[in-house]
Design an enzyme around this catalytic site. Structure first.
Site, PDB file in Angstrom:
ATOM      1  N   GLN A 105      -2.972   5.870   0.078  1.00 16.58           N
ATOM      2  CA  GLN A 105      -2.493   4.573  -0.405  1.00 16.58           C
ATOM      3  C   GLN A 105      -2.811   4.408  -1.890  1.00 16.58           C
ATOM      4  O   GLN A 105      -3.888   3.943  -2.256  1.00 16.58           O
ATOM      5  CB  GLN A 105      -3.104   3.431   0.405  1.00 16.58           C
ATOM      6  CG  GLN A 105      -2.442   2.122   0.081  1.00 16.58           C
ATOM      7  CD  GLN A 105      -2.764   1.045   1.087  1.00 16.58           C
ATOM      8  OE1 GLN A 105      -3.485   1.241   2.047  1.00 16.58           O
ATOM      9  NE2 GLN A 105      -2.215  -0.125   0.851  1.00 16.58           N
ATOM     10  N   PHE A 106      -1.836   4.766  -2.717  1.00 11.60           N
ATOM     11  CA  PHE A 106      -2.032   4.661  -4.166  1.00 11.60           C
ATOM     12  C   PHE A 106      -2.224   3.214  -4.603  1.00 11.60           C
ATOM     13  O   PHE A 106      -2.814   2.945  -5.642  1.00 11.60           O
ATOM     14  CB  PHE A 106      -0.868   5.306  -4.924  1.00 11.60           C
ATOM     15  CG  PHE A 106       0.386   4.496  -4.969  1.00 11.60           C
ATOM     16  CD1 PHE A 106       0.625   3.637  -6.036  1.00 11.60           C
ATOM     17  CD2 PHE A 106       1.331   4.574  -3.949  1.00 11.60           C
ATOM     18  CE1 PHE A 106       1.780   2.877  -6.091  1.00 11.60           C
ATOM     19  CE2 PHE A 106       2.482   3.829  -3.997  1.00 11.60           C
ATOM     20  CZ  PHE A 106       2.712   2.974  -5.065  1.00 11.60           C
ATOM     21  N   THR A 107      -1.747   2.257  -3.812  1.00 10.67           N
ATOM     22  CA  THR A 107      -1.828   0.852  -4.214  1.00 10.67           C
ATOM     23  C   THR A 107      -3.260   0.340  -4.269  1.00 10.67           C
ATOM     24  O   THR A 107      -3.503  -0.739  -4.818  1.00 10.67           O
ATOM     25  CB  THR A 107      -0.994  -0.054  -3.286  1.00 10.67           C
ATOM     26  OG1 THR A 107      -1.507   0.039  -1.959  1.00 10.67           O
ATOM     27  CG2 THR A 107       0.470   0.347  -3.321  1.00 10.67           C
TER      28      THR A 107
END
Length: 144
Positions: free
Chosen positions: A74-76
């Protein structure tokens, strides 16, 4: 490297309507984000911390009871929404950097003895979970 860890009774991730990873017993759902300067030291630290953190029932760790982990990239987690209304993703490492490190954390966990289920890196995923507690913890590797 940053992780949001949830104690769950069960969790699964679907891609295109098909389940690609699931844990059907109590364990940990891990959302994992990678930043630009992460490398092997962060991989080892995060895997050991995830395997050993005592947030399961009766202050046990996944390693104590052999609990499974579902690890989702999850890059967010490195989004920054302090200014304006649209977050920036500048602190998130690009896919060619973060995917090998995500894979390495999963391999390291398996090497420690963990049963690891995974999402699909970069895919549009639907994650379903039953939180237990609820217990949610943010882990971040220490600065070098």
């Amino acid at each position: 490297m940053r992780a949001v860890v949830q104690r769950v009774r069960s969790a699964q991730v679907e891609v295109g309507g098909a389940v690609v990873g699931a844990i059907t017993e109590p364990g940990l759902l891990v959302y994992l984000g990678v930043t630009h300067d992460d490398g092997d030291p962060e991989v080892g630290w995060m895997a050991r911390k995830l395997w050993g953190v005592r947030i399961l029932r009766e202050e046990q760790s996944a390693s104590d009871v052999g609990a499974p982990l579902l690890v989702v990239s999850q890059f967010t987690l490195y989004g920054d929404a302090r200014k304006g209304r649209r977050p920036t993703w500048q602190a998130a490492a690009p896919g060619p950097v973060s995917e090998p490190l995500y894979d390495a954390v999963c391999r390291e966990l398996a090497g420690l003895g963990a049963h690891v289920e995974r999402g699909v890196f970069g895919a549009d995923m639907a994650v379903t979970s039953v939180n237990d507690g609820p217990i949610t913890l943010i882990l971040e590797t220490p600065p070098r």
